[in-house]
Motif scaffolding. Sequence first.
Motif, mmCIF file in Angstrom:
data_model
loop_
_atom_site.group_PDB
_atom_site.id
_atom_site.type_symbol
_atom_site.label_atom_id
_atom_site.label_comp_id
_atom_site.label_asym_id
_atom_site.label_seq_id
_atom_site.Cartn_x
_atom_site.Cartn_y
_atom_site.Cartn_z
ATOM 1 N N VAL A 1 28.195 35.145 19.868
ATOM 2 C CA VAL A 1 28.921 36.336 19.444
ATOM 3 C C VAL A 1 30.044 36.629 20.429
ATOM 4 O O VAL A 1 29.851 36.538 21.647
ATOM 5 C CB VAL A 1 27.984 37.566 19.359
ATOM 6 C CG1 VAL A 1 28.775 38.822 18.985
ATOM 7 C CG2 VAL A 1 26.870 37.324 18.361
ATOM 8 N N SER A 2 31.211 36.981 19.896
ATOM 9 C CA SER A 2 32.329 37.422 20.724
ATOM 10 C C SER A 2 32.572 38.899 20.447
ATOM 11 O O SER A 2 32.728 39.293 19.284
ATOM 12 C CB SER A 2 33.590 36.618 20.406
ATOM 13 O OG SER A 2 33.389 35.240 20.630
ATOM 14 N N VAL A 3 32.594 39.717 21.493
ATOM 15 C CA VAL A 3 32.875 41.145 21.355
ATOM 16 C C VAL A 3 34.333 41.375 21.723
ATOM 17 O O VAL A 3 34.736 41.141 22.870
ATOM 18 C CB VAL A 3 31.963 41.995 22.261
ATOM 19 C CG1 VAL A 3 32.266 43.481 22.064
ATOM 20 C CG2 VAL A 3 30.496 41.704 21.960
ATOM 21 N N VAL A 4 35.115 41.817 20.760
ATOM 22 C CA VAL A 4 36.545 42.046 20.962
ATOM 23 C C VAL A 4 36.793 43.551 21.068
ATOM 24 O O VAL A 4 36.458 44.308 20.157
ATOM 25 C CB VAL A 4 37.373 41.443 19.813
ATOM 26 C CG1 VAL A 4 38.854 41.801 19.968
ATOM 27 C CG2 VAL A 4 37.186 39.934 19.760
ATOM 28 N N ILE A 5 37.391 43.965 22.183
ATOM 29 C CA ILE A 5 37.657 45.384 22.439
ATOM 30 C C ILE A 5 39.167 45.589 22.552
ATOM 31 O O ILE A 5 39.779 45.200 23.556
ATOM 32 C CB ILE A 5 36.989 45.862 23.738
ATOM 33 C CG1 ILE A 5 35.490 45.574 23.709
ATOM 34 C CG2 ILE A 5 37.245 47.350 23.960
ATOM 35 C CD1 ILE A 5 34.801 45.807 25.036
ATOM 36 N N PRO A 6 39.800 46.191 21.547
ATOM 37 C CA PRO A 6 41.221 46.543 21.689
ATOM 38 C C PRO A 6 41.354 47.766 22.587
ATOM 39 O O PRO A 6 40.589 48.729 22.454
ATOM 40 C CB PRO A 6 41.657 46.841 20.249
ATOM 41 C CG PRO A 6 40.402 47.255 19.555
ATOM 42 C CD PRO A 6 39.262 46.532 20.224
ATOM 43 N N ASN A 7 42.316 47.726 23.482
ATOM 44 C CA ASN A 7 42.469 48.836 24.431
ATOM 45 C C ASN A 7 43.916 49.277 24.513
ATOM 46 O O ASN A 7 44.831 48.457 24.669
ATOM 47 C CB ASN A 7 42.004 48.399 25.828
ATOM 48 C CG ASN A 7 42.177 49.505 26.864
ATOM 49 O OD1 ASN A 7 41.558 50.558 26.760
ATOM 50 N ND2 ASN A 7 43.039 49.269 27.851
ATOM 51 N N TYR A 8 44.126 50.587 24.405
ATOM 52 C CA TYR A 8 45.444 51.163 24.655
ATOM 53 C C TYR A 8 45.254 52.470 25.409
ATOM 54 O O TYR A 8 44.720 53.441 24.869
ATOM 55 C CB TYR A 8 46.206 51.410 23.350
ATOM 56 C CG TYR A 8 47.542 52.106 23.562
ATOM 57 C CD1 TYR A 8 48.576 51.443 24.222
ATOM 58 C CD2 TYR A 8 47.736 53.412 23.130
ATOM 59 C CE1 TYR A 8 49.794 52.075 24.441
ATOM 60 C CE2 TYR A 8 48.944 54.051 23.355
ATOM 61 C CZ TYR A 8 49.970 53.387 24.004
ATOM 62 O OH TYR A 8 51.174 54.015 24.223
ATOM 63 N N ASN A 9 45.612 52.451 26.685
ATOM 64 C CA ASN A 9 45.484 53.635 27.545
ATOM 65 C C ASN A 9 44.083 54.254 27.458
ATOM 66 O O ASN A 9 43.935 55.463 27.309
ATOM 67 C CB ASN A 9 46.547 54.676 27.188
ATOM 68 C CG ASN A 9 47.940 54.245 27.611
ATOM 69 O OD1 ASN A 9 48.103 53.394 28.484
ATOM 70 N ND2 ASN A 9 48.956 54.818 26.983
ATOM 71 N N PHE B 1 26.654 36.094 24.513
ATOM 72 C CA PHE B 1 27.883 36.638 23.956
ATOM 73 C C PHE B 1 28.952 36.729 25.036
ATOM 74 O O PHE B 1 28.669 36.648 26.229
ATOM 75 C CB PHE B 1 27.639 38.011 23.314
ATOM 76 C CG PHE B 1 27.408 39.141 24.274
ATOM 77 C CD1 PHE B 1 28.450 39.988 24.639
ATOM 78 C CD2 PHE B 1 26.147 39.370 24.818
ATOM 79 C CE1 PHE B 1 28.238 41.036 25.527
ATOM 80 C CE2 PHE B 1 25.929 40.417 25.694
ATOM 81 C CZ PHE B 1 26.982 41.258 26.061
ATOM 82 N N GLU B 2 30.187 36.884 24.594
ATOM 83 C CA GLU B 2 31.311 37.042 25.499
ATOM 84 C C GLU B 2 32.039 38.348 25.189
ATOM 85 O O GLU B 2 31.896 38.908 24.098
ATOM 86 C CB GLU B 2 32.288 35.867 25.373
ATOM 87 C CG GLU B 2 32.943 35.784 24.003
ATOM 88 C CD GLU B 2 33.997 34.685 23.897
ATOM 89 O OE1 GLU B 2 34.362 34.098 24.926
ATOM 90 O OE2 GLU B 2 34.450 34.421 22.758
ATOM 91 N N ILE B 3 32.825 38.811 26.149
ATOM 92 C CA ILE B 3 33.615 40.015 25.977
ATOM 93 C C ILE B 3 35.088 39.654 26.120
ATOM 94 O O ILE B 3 35.483 38.990 27.086
ATOM 95 C CB ILE B 3 33.255 41.081 27.026
ATOM 96 C CG1 ILE B 3 31.779 41.481 26.910
ATOM 97 C CG2 ILE B 3 34.150 42.309 26.893
ATOM 98 C CD1 ILE B 3 31.294 42.342 28.068
ATOM 99 N N ILE B 4 35.897 40.079 25.161
ATOM 100 C CA ILE B 4 37.343 39.866 25.210
ATOM 101 C C ILE B 4 38.025 41.223 25.080
ATOM 102 O O ILE B 4 37.915 41.877 24.046
ATOM 103 C CB ILE B 4 37.825 38.922 24.091
ATOM 104 C CG1 ILE B 4 37.091 37.580 24.149
ATOM 105 C CG2 ILE B 4 39.339 38.718 24.182
ATOM 106 C CD1 ILE B 4 37.373 36.672 22.960
ATOM 107 N N VAL B 5 38.685 41.650 26.138
ATOM 108 C CA VAL B 5 39.445 42.899 26.102
ATOM 109 C C VAL B 5 40.906 42.545 25.813
ATOM 110 O O VAL B 5 41.515 41.753 26.542
ATOM 111 C CB VAL B 5 39.346 43.667 27.431
ATOM 112 C CG1 VAL B 5 40.211 44.932 27.389
ATOM 113 C CG2 VAL B 5 37.892 44.023 27.730
ATOM 114 N N VAL B 6 41.444 43.141 24.750
ATOM 115 C CA VAL B 6 42.844 42.896 24.388
ATOM 116 C C VAL B 6 43.611 44.190 24.652
ATOM 117 O O VAL B 6 43.427 45.187 23.954
ATOM 118 C CB VAL B 6 42.997 42.472 22.918
ATOM 119 C CG1 VAL B 6 44.456 42.115 22.627
ATOM 120 C CG2 VAL B 6 42.072 41.299 22.594
ATOM 121 N N ASP B 7 44.456 44.162 25.672
ATOM 122 C CA ASP B 7 45.183 45.363 26.066
ATOM 123 C C ASP B 7 46.557 45.395 25.408
ATOM 124 O O ASP B 7 47.320 44.434 25.486
ATOM 125 C CB ASP B 7 45.341 45.413 27.582
ATOM 126 C CG ASP B 7 45.948 46.717 28.035
ATOM 127 O OD1 ASP B 7 45.208 47.708 28.131
ATOM 128 O OD2 ASP B 7 47.181 46.752 28.259
#
Length: 329
Positions: A5-13, A33-39
Amino acid sequence: MQIKVSVVIPNYNGKEYLEDCLDALMRQDVRSFEIIVVDDASSDNSLEEMQKKYPENDAFPRTRYIRHEINCGFCKSVNDGIDASKGDYVILLNNDTVAQSSFVRELYQAIRVSDKIFSASAKMLSMQNPELMDDGGDYYCALGWAYAAAKNKPEKNYNKKKHIFASCGGAAIYRKDLLLSLGKFDENHFAYLEDIDIGYRARLHGYVNIFAPKAVVLHAGSATSGSRYNRFKAHLTAKNNIYLLYKNMPNWQIALNFPLLSAGLITKIVFYIFKGMGNTYCKGLIEGFALCKSPEGKAHRLDFSAIGGAKIWAVQWELLKNTVYRLFA
């Protein structure tokens, strides 16, 4: 370690929330699982602070970061996360959430029950009052309205798995292969209603979306836009709703639903006039019609001949049932 599983977290401020979100993921009771933060071009140093606390690594959990130099919107952010993901399943998770320790495991188990399940939506509770629901799956109706049926209702009443129209992209798991085959999240949306749109597409292709009540998160809500009703959101939801209808309904179905769609549209316009945002909402509607006429809008309209009338009628019946529920439940 095999990544399932890949956990994708969109981040804006998201400085106020992102650390708590990642801390909760570090306490999960599974490791695959992995964590991907997309800023999305944050200016509050939220990304830099997380990179210091949780540097990129190949241990548990494998943590990676993607940074946009300009604000590209929610859809572009999650699509970049999906493209970078290694798992067969992708969890989208808002940065203003705190997941219970079994969250990843429960979503993974829920979606693997059947190959016909496209997505599973988590049980989202209000962070301010965890006894109340924030979202228990999303619905769309023939009035042209999207809604969360469980919003602000007692959480104790939502403990059964059930079919829903679409999963809330704030906390949901998707099959990656189907995400790719369906075209991922339409970046013409930028943000808002993109999760309804892809859930709608999945329904038209014969897949189902479910509510997984054992996967629980606390959700602050409106962390990016600032409030439940604001000009940014009013503009985009108006534009995107027109576009969503155009993309997912053949002309005959739009004509069939025209009386209800017109009533729903007029009601929304009046609502936003009373909120002091009538001009903003109407400008969004105009942009939505323009997008439908544009080459990029036309390119994303579904090929209804390939879908077939039976599936369209099945969804039409669902839209009518959701209308009755929205008005009278």
